[in-house]
Design a protein around this motif. Structure first.
Motif, mmCIF file in Angstrom:
data_model
loop_
_atom_site.group_PDB
_atom_site.id
_atom_site.type_symbol
_atom_site.label_atom_id
_atom_site.label_comp_id
_atom_site.label_asym_id
_atom_site.label_seq_id
_atom_site.Cartn_x
_atom_site.Cartn_y
_atom_site.Cartn_z
ATOM 1 N N PRO A 22 44.930 38.644 53.637
ATOM 2 C CA PRO A 22 44.302 39.497 52.619
ATOM 3 C C PRO A 22 42.788 39.628 52.737
ATOM 4 O O PRO A 22 42.240 40.703 52.487
ATOM 5 C CB PRO A 22 44.713 38.845 51.297
ATOM 6 C CG PRO A 22 45.121 37.453 51.651
ATOM 7 C CD PRO A 22 45.699 37.541 53.019
ATOM 8 N N LEU A 23 42.086 38.553 53.107
ATOM 9 C CA LEU A 23 40.635 38.625 53.201
ATOM 10 C C LEU A 23 40.200 39.526 54.358
ATOM 11 O O LEU A 23 39.208 40.262 54.251
ATOM 12 C CB LEU A 23 40.047 37.221 53.374
ATOM 13 C CG LEU A 23 40.219 36.283 52.171
ATOM 14 C CD1 LEU A 23 39.601 34.924 52.470
ATOM 15 C CD2 LEU A 23 39.585 36.885 50.924
ATOM 16 N N ALA A 25 42.177 41.976 55.667
ATOM 17 C CA ALA A 25 42.626 43.329 55.309
ATOM 18 C C ALA A 25 41.639 44.003 54.359
ATOM 19 O O ALA A 25 41.434 45.221 54.411
ATOM 20 C CB ALA A 25 44.005 43.260 54.662
ATOM 21 N N LYS A 26 40.990 43.218 53.511
ATOM 22 C CA LYS A 26 40.042 43.758 52.534
ATOM 23 C C LYS A 26 38.815 44.370 53.199
ATOM 24 O O LYS A 26 38.242 45.346 52.717
ATOM 25 C CB LYS A 26 39.613 42.639 51.579
ATOM 26 C CG LYS A 26 38.697 43.086 50.466
ATOM 27 C CD LYS A 26 38.356 41.916 49.543
ATOM 28 C CE LYS A 26 37.421 42.346 48.428
ATOM 29 N NZ LYS A 26 37.081 41.204 47.522
ATOM 30 N N LYS A 27 38.414 43.811 54.349
ATOM 31 C CA LYS A 27 37.174 44.222 55.012
ATOM 32 C C LYS A 27 37.397 45.026 56.293
ATOM 33 O O LYS A 27 36.447 45.648 56.807
ATOM 34 C CB LYS A 27 36.336 42.978 55.344
ATOM 35 C CG LYS A 27 35.879 42.166 54.142
ATOM 36 C CD LYS A 27 34.824 42.911 53.341
ATOM 37 C CE LYS A 27 34.262 42.044 52.230
ATOM 38 N NZ LYS A 27 33.214 42.734 51.454
ATOM 39 N N ARG A 29 38.075 47.559 59.362
ATOM 40 C CA ARG A 29 37.871 48.990 59.602
ATOM 41 C C ARG A 29 38.313 49.301 61.022
ATOM 42 O O ARG A 29 38.391 48.406 61.878
ATOM 43 C CB ARG A 29 36.395 49.364 59.395
ATOM 44 C CG ARG A 29 35.932 49.191 57.955
ATOM 45 C CD ARG A 29 34.435 49.356 57.810
ATOM 46 N NE ARG A 29 34.005 50.707 58.173
ATOM 47 C CZ ARG A 29 32.728 51.051 58.279
ATOM 48 N NH1 ARG A 29 31.773 50.144 58.061
ATOM 49 N NH2 ARG A 29 32.395 52.293 58.601
ATOM 50 N N TYR A 52 45.940 48.087 58.908
ATOM 51 C CA TYR A 52 45.748 47.138 57.814
ATOM 52 C C TYR A 52 46.192 47.802 56.518
ATOM 53 O O TYR A 52 46.171 49.022 56.383
ATOM 54 C CB TYR A 52 44.286 46.683 57.713
ATOM 55 C CG TYR A 52 43.299 47.822 57.670
ATOM 56 C CD1 TYR A 52 42.966 48.437 56.467
ATOM 57 C CD2 TYR A 52 42.701 48.285 58.837
ATOM 58 C CE1 TYR A 52 42.073 49.496 56.425
ATOM 59 C CE2 TYR A 52 41.792 49.338 58.808
ATOM 60 C CZ TYR A 52 41.493 49.939 57.607
ATOM 61 O OH TYR A 52 40.613 50.990 57.573
ATOM 62 N N ASP A 53 46.606 46.981 55.569
ATOM 63 C CA ASP A 53 47.038 47.469 54.260
ATOM 64 C C ASP A 53 46.314 46.639 53.218
ATOM 65 O O ASP A 53 46.640 45.463 53.003
ATOM 66 C CB ASP A 53 48.558 47.325 54.119
ATOM 67 C CG ASP A 53 49.093 48.013 52.862
ATOM 68 O OD1 ASP A 53 48.455 47.867 51.796
ATOM 69 O OD2 ASP A 53 50.145 48.676 52.951
ATOM 70 N N ARG A 54 45.313 47.235 52.589
ATOM 71 C CA ARG A 54 44.500 46.477 51.634
ATOM 72 C C ARG A 54 45.308 46.048 50.412
ATOM 73 O O ARG A 54 45.092 44.974 49.856
ATOM 74 C CB ARG A 54 43.288 47.307 51.221
ATOM 75 C CG ARG A 54 42.406 47.738 52.394
ATOM 76 C CD ARG A 54 41.017 48.146 51.900
ATOM 77 N NE ARG A 54 40.301 48.964 52.864
ATOM 78 C CZ ARG A 54 39.718 48.525 53.969
ATOM 79 N NH1 ARG A 54 39.798 47.240 54.270
ATOM 80 N NH2 ARG A 54 39.074 49.350 54.785
ATOM 81 N N GLU A 55 46.246 46.891 49.976
ATOM 82 C CA GLU A 55 47.041 46.562 48.788
ATOM 83 C C GLU A 55 48.004 45.408 49.069
ATOM 84 O O GLU A 55 48.142 44.501 48.256
ATOM 85 C CB GLU A 55 47.811 47.791 48.317
ATOM 86 C CG GLU A 55 46.921 48.893 47.755
ATOM 87 C CD GLU A 55 47.727 50.040 47.172
ATOM 88 O OE1 GLU A 55 48.968 49.936 47.140
ATOM 89 O OE2 GLU A 55 47.111 51.035 46.738
ATOM 90 N N GLY A 57 47.647 43.335 51.569
ATOM 91 C CA GLY A 57 46.894 42.215 52.130
ATOM 92 C C GLY A 57 47.377 41.823 53.515
ATOM 93 O O GLY A 57 47.389 40.634 53.855
#
Length: 281
Positions: A22-23, A25-27, A29, A52-55, A57
């Protein structure tokens, strides 16, 4: 430690793994990469973030079995874990300001890296053309995804078993000579392929960016293993890249450095495989 939540075998030598991170995936690009290590004794290898999938994670990696670590990585299944998974590293890919039409060229497993870049260009409103190349029909990956995000797609195979027979450089030259004026060509694949993509675009004055993946250890610019000569200056792929002006890369030096440990890797791979065979008997 990260857990594998999805595994998909794309072809006999290429595997997709989606992991809980998740960390990262959050950043993350497009164009960035991670470095992973399977266990305490494992080697560190860089792999580009394919998606990546931010939701959710999650982070997706797509890789080819080329050595011991990737062979062992491909043997893992959903529910298994990877000890170290660090990122996102490197600079993200940026679309040149004012670019209206770009062409993305991917070769082999490099298409897994090319796709998120292509999708980013598409989402930014650029007209995207794509050329992807493989040895044969059985090795084609991500064709549907490329087709959905590009207005022109050329699929090439070396043996002509699928799509257009020939090299990606042949198809790229056809597109340029057909009158397509590209603000940029973006190439990702084997170094030799990227070198000749640059040689193809240079006479036409088409800016060409390449994604470099030389030997890498720490991913922070400290070891110097990923150094390149770009425009006569020393650069580090891990912190200055992985994207560089392909017309400025010293390709002969880059290819030579990338081949330095091939015999060692081959020996280590064969040694370990033979050990596994003996233990199984």
């Amino acid at each position: 430690m990260v857990k594998i939540v999805r595994k998909k075998v794309l072809n006999p030598s290429v595997t997709l793994l989606e992991v809980e991170a998740p960390l990262i995936a959050k950043k993350a690009r497009a164009g960035q990469f991670i470095i992973l290590r399977l266990d305490e004794q494992g080697e560190r290898i860089p792999l580009t973030i394919a998606d990546y999938d931010r939701e959710k994670g999650t982070v997706t990696i797509i890789f080819q079995k080329v050595g011991l670590t990737t062979e062992l990585l491909a043997d893992l299944n959903e529910g298994d874990s990877i000890k170290d998974f660090v990122g996102p590293l490197g600079l993200p890919t940026e679309l040149p300001e004012g670019a209206r039409r770009v062409c993305v060229v991917g070769g082999g497993v490099g298409c897994a890296i090319a796709y998120p870049v292509l999708k980013k260009f598409h989402d930014c409103g650029a007209e995207v053309h794509a050329v992807i190349g493989f040895k044969n029909k059985d090795l084609v990956i991500l064709e549907d995804q490329f087709r959905a995000a590009s207005s022109v797609l050329k699929v090439c195979t070396d043996d002509g078993s699928y799509g257009q027979k020939g090299l990606v450089t042949d198809a790229l030259k056809e597109l340029i000579e057909a009158g397509n004026q590209y603000d940029e060509v973006f190439a990702i694949g084997p170094m030799v392929m990227m070198k000749f993509v640059c040689k193809t675009t240079e006479p036409y004055g088409v800016p060409t960016t390449v994604s470099m993946s030389p030997i890498m250890i720490d991913g922070t610019g400290m070891c110097g293993g990923c150094r390149l000569s770009v425009g006569g200056e020393m650069k580090f792929a891990c912190v200055d890249g992985p994207d560089f002006d392909g017309h400025k890369v010293d390709w002969d030096l880059a290819v030579k450095r990338n081949q330095m440990y091939q015999e060692f890797e081959k020996h280590k791979y064969e040694e370990t495989c033979n050990l596994f065979k003996k233990e199984a008997q």
